[in-house]
Write a protein that holds these residues in place. Structure first.
Motif, short mmCIF file in Angstrom:
data_model
loop_
_atom_site.label_atom_id
_atom_site.label_comp_id
_atom_site.label_asym_id
_atom_site.label_seq_id
_atom_site.Cartn_x
_atom_site.Cartn_y
_atom_site.Cartn_z
N ILE A 49 37.93 35.66 41.22
CA ILE A 49 39.06 36.43 40.67
C ILE A 49 38.59 37.52 39.72
N PHE A 50 37.80 37.15 38.73
CA PHE A 50 37.45 38.10 37.67
C PHE A 50 36.05 38.69 37.89
N PHE A 51 36.01 40.03 37.91
CA PHE A 51 34.76 40.77 38.09
C PHE A 51 34.46 41.50 36.78
N TYR A 52 33.47 41.04 36.06
CA TYR A 52 33.15 41.61 34.76
C TYR A 52 31.67 41.95 34.61
N GLU A 53 30.90 41.87 35.71
CA GLU A 53 29.46 42.10 35.65
C GLU A 53 29.08 43.56 35.41
N ASP A 54 29.84 44.47 36.05
CA ASP A 54 29.46 45.89 35.99
C ASP A 54 30.70 46.74 35.72
N TRP A 55 30.82 47.26 34.50
CA TRP A 55 32.02 48.02 34.13
C TRP A 55 32.11 49.36 34.85
N LEU A 56 31.03 49.80 35.46
CA LEU A 56 31.05 51.07 36.20
C LEU A 56 31.77 50.95 37.54
N LYS A 57 31.84 49.75 38.09
CA LYS A 57 32.44 49.55 39.41
C LYS A 57 33.96 49.51 39.35
N SER A 58 34.57 49.81 40.50
CA SER A 58 36.03 49.87 40.56
C SER A 58 36.69 48.51 40.43
N ASN A 59 35.95 47.40 40.68
CA ASN A 59 36.56 46.07 40.61
C ASN A 59 36.48 45.44 39.22
N PHE A 89 29.98 60.96 35.14
CA PHE A 89 29.99 59.83 34.20
C PHE A 89 28.93 58.77 34.49
N GLY A 90 27.90 59.13 35.26
CA GLY A 90 26.81 58.19 35.49
C GLY A 90 27.19 57.00 36.33
N ASN A 91 27.56 57.22 37.60
CA ASN A 91 27.89 56.18 38.57
C ASN A 91 29.20 55.44 38.28
N TYR A 92 30.03 56.01 37.42
CA TYR A 92 31.34 55.39 37.13
C TYR A 92 32.26 55.58 38.33
N GLU A 93 32.93 54.49 38.76
CA GLU A 93 33.87 54.55 39.88
C GLU A 93 35.29 54.32 39.35
N PHE A 94 36.18 55.25 39.64
CA PHE A 94 37.57 55.08 39.26
C PHE A 94 38.26 54.13 40.23
N ALA A 95 39.14 53.29 39.69
CA ALA A 95 39.99 52.43 40.52
C ALA A 95 41.44 52.82 40.23
N GLN A 147 41.81 41.90 52.90
CA GLN A 147 40.76 42.38 52.01
C GLN A 147 39.93 41.27 51.38
N VAL A 148 40.45 40.05 51.41
CA VAL A 148 39.79 38.93 50.73
C VAL A 148 38.37 38.69 51.26
N GLY A 149 38.12 39.06 52.51
CA GLY A 149 36.81 38.81 53.12
C GLY A 149 35.68 39.64 52.58
N SER A 150 35.98 40.71 51.84
CA SER A 150 34.93 41.57 51.29
C SER A 150 34.32 40.94 50.04
N PRO A 151 32.97 40.88 49.95
CA PRO A 151 32.33 40.26 48.77
C PRO A 151 32.69 40.95 47.46
N ASP A 152 32.97 42.25 47.49
CA ASP A 152 33.31 42.98 46.28
C ASP A 152 34.80 42.94 45.94
N ILE A 153 35.57 42.25 46.79
CA ILE A 153 37.02 42.21 46.58
C ILE A 153 37.51 40.78 46.34
N GLN A 154 37.38 39.92 47.35
CA GLN A 154 37.82 38.52 47.26
C GLN A 154 39.22 38.45 46.62
N PHE A 155 39.35 37.74 45.47
CA PHE A 155 40.65 37.63 44.80
C PHE A 155 40.80 38.69 43.70
#
Length: 500
Positions: A225-235, A466-472, A66-74
């Motif tokens: 490692i840390f994804f904090y740009e968009d709180w609506l996304k699952s990452n 919830f306006g484009n909110y993605e559950f993880a 999964q590391v190869g995905s830009p939205d996943i990485q670490f």
């Protein structure tokens, strides 16, 4: 590495496991040894062996893939940090409760706290959850074995699944947990050695020393490692950490499989030492797996290697990148190291799961821990039949997953866990925090079906609601909360006997 050489190595590997099983269960193959390892397990063996059980072939293949995905990485490491917090909470809150009540099955707490129907419901949730989850884990490795070994011999997929489960059954059905404690320790040695040696061999192929490899991974496009740009996304980091905490509490602390090993220690002090040690090793080994993923993609870029296509769907499947490189591009020794690690990771998980499923059914539904059944010679034979039954059930579930699934197995397992373990989270939360209340027992199964159903609907339409909110992974929190609310609606005042 040829299919024949891989097959020979697997045969030798299982030969070692059979020898261990024979000597461990030779003196004692009774139910107490099977269920609790006679409560005489060494905490350091349990801690080390649990690594193989907790990680599985999914971590070995899917996490690096999964590391190869830009939205996943670490991104997965955010979840691992949540896992670590969850393990500490289990050690400080749940383990003392289980030891104080001297439980063989952890669902005995629900029986005494909420009632018999609630108890059977909790045990049933575990049986369903662990069967599906363990089948998904084994499915991943069988896919690899099928592609790189058994297709060359014309062996059909179903026969590979059947043979794998038959081997696991054969070395676990007598000794159970007593055998698993030893075999899991050996298999974890293979797993940890494999990931360390894999890093070394890939670094060598890329002409990196270890410090250079660290810098290359750090500066690559795969190490965020840390994804904090968009709180609506699952990452999003908060979702991942919270999801990690509650998935761990549910899938470890409320799961008979991993808790069964902890309960085989002599006392609560040793069980807690086991959990704290295990937590540290768990975090470090996951950093290694993520690093392997980055190195694999760097190696693939350098050598023009594409992500292999799934033979069933025809789409790229990242789960297959690691075995593709190990078997077809690296030399013989790295291929052997990879195979031993993969085999150890997966079979350590599956053999442990089969033992836990058998234990839960025998204790929770057949009452084999009751004093009147302890000396009944027919109980051992019944236990063997239950063990066969769960092996057959897992076989059927794997075939269904094979026909239906096209997702990464990591995503599949945590998706399943969010729906199946959520009600367990709600049941235990109610039991632990609502000391003055109990429930109308007969309505509990209805709540435990409604909560995941409502959760599924909310998740399916979360973007619209919830306006484009993605559950993880935090979906399990919603599921547990809905279960808790439902239990509150059917609650009543508790008696002194039902307060813990």
């Amino acid at each position: 590495m040829t299919p024949t050489s891989i097959l020979i190595l697997i045969i030798i590997y299982f030969g070692v496991l059979f020898l261990i099983s024979h000597f461990v269960s030779k003196k004692d193959s009774g139910n107490d040894a099977f269920f609790k390892a006679n409560k005489n397990s060494k905490w350091y063996l349990v801690a080390f062996g649990m690594i193989g059980t907790a990680l599985s072939g999914v971590t070995f293949i899917s996490v690096p893939g999964q590391v190869g995905s830009p939205d996943i990485q670490f991104k997965y490491f955010q979840f691992v940090l949540g896992n670590a917090i969850g393990f500490i909470l289990i050690a400080k809150v749940l383990l003392p409760l289980y030891y104080r009540m001297n439980l063989t099955s952890i669902y005995g707490y629900i029986e005494q706290r909420l009632g018999t129907i609630s108890y059977k419901t909790a045990a049933s949730i575990f049986l369903i959850s662990r069967t599906i989850g363990s089948a998904a884990r084994l499915y991943l490795v069988v896919i690899v074995l099928q592609r790189y070994v058994f297709d060359a011999f014309g062996v059909p997929f179903w026969a590979t699944v059947f043979g794998s489960l038959a081997l696991i059954f054969a070395y676990t059905y007598r000794g159970g947990l007593k055998t698993i404690i030893i075999t899991d320790t050996l298999q974890t040695v293979f797993l940890v050695s494999s990931v360390i040696f894999t890093i070394y061999f890939i670094c060598d192929s890329l002409d990196y020393n270890i410090p250079q490899a660290f810098e290359a991974v750090k500066n690559s496009n795969y190490s965020k490692i840390f994804f904090y740009e968009d709180w609506l996304k699952s990452n999003f980091v908060v979702k991942q950490i919270l999801g990690g905490i509650f998935v761990t509490i549910a899938m470890v602390g409320l799961d008979q499989d991993l808790m069964q090993k902890n309960l085989s220690c002599k006392n609560i002090g040793e069980a807690q030492k086991n959990m704290f040690t295990f937590t540290g090793i768990f975090v470090i080994i996951n950093i290694f797996f993520l690093s392997v993923g980055a190195l694999l993609y760097m190696y693939a870029e350098k050598n023009g290697i594409s992500v292999p296509l799934d033979s069933f769907t025809g789409k790229p499947r990242t789960d297959l990148l690691f075995p593709e490189i190990a078997f077809n591009y690296l030399t013989l020794i790295p291929a052997i190291v990879f195979l031993l690690g993969l085999t150890a990771a997966t079979f350590a998980t599956t053999d442990s799961a089969l033992t836990a499923l058998t234990t839960s059914f025998c204790v929770d539904f057949l009452g084999m821990d009751k004093a009147e059944n302890a000396s009944n010679p027919n109980m051992v034979r019944t236990r063997h039949l239950v063990h066969i039954g769960f092996s057959g059930l897992m076989f059927l579930v794997i075939l269904v997953i094979y026909l239906l699934n096209s997702d990464s197995v990591v995503s599949l397992i945590f998706k399943i866990a969010s729906y199946t373990y959520g009600p367990l989270l709600g049941l235990y939360a109610f039991g632990l925090f609502m000391k003055t209340k109990t429930v109308k027992d007969k309505f509990v199964p209805i709540i435990c079906v409604l909560a995941p159903t409502i959760t599924f609907v909310i998740s399916a339409y979360s973007k619209e609601i919830f306006g484009n909110y993605e559950f993880a992974e935090e979906l399990i929190i919603l599921n547990g909360a809905l279960t808790f609310i439902g239990l509150m609606l059917i609650s009543r005042k508790a008696t002194e006997q039902t307060r813990f």
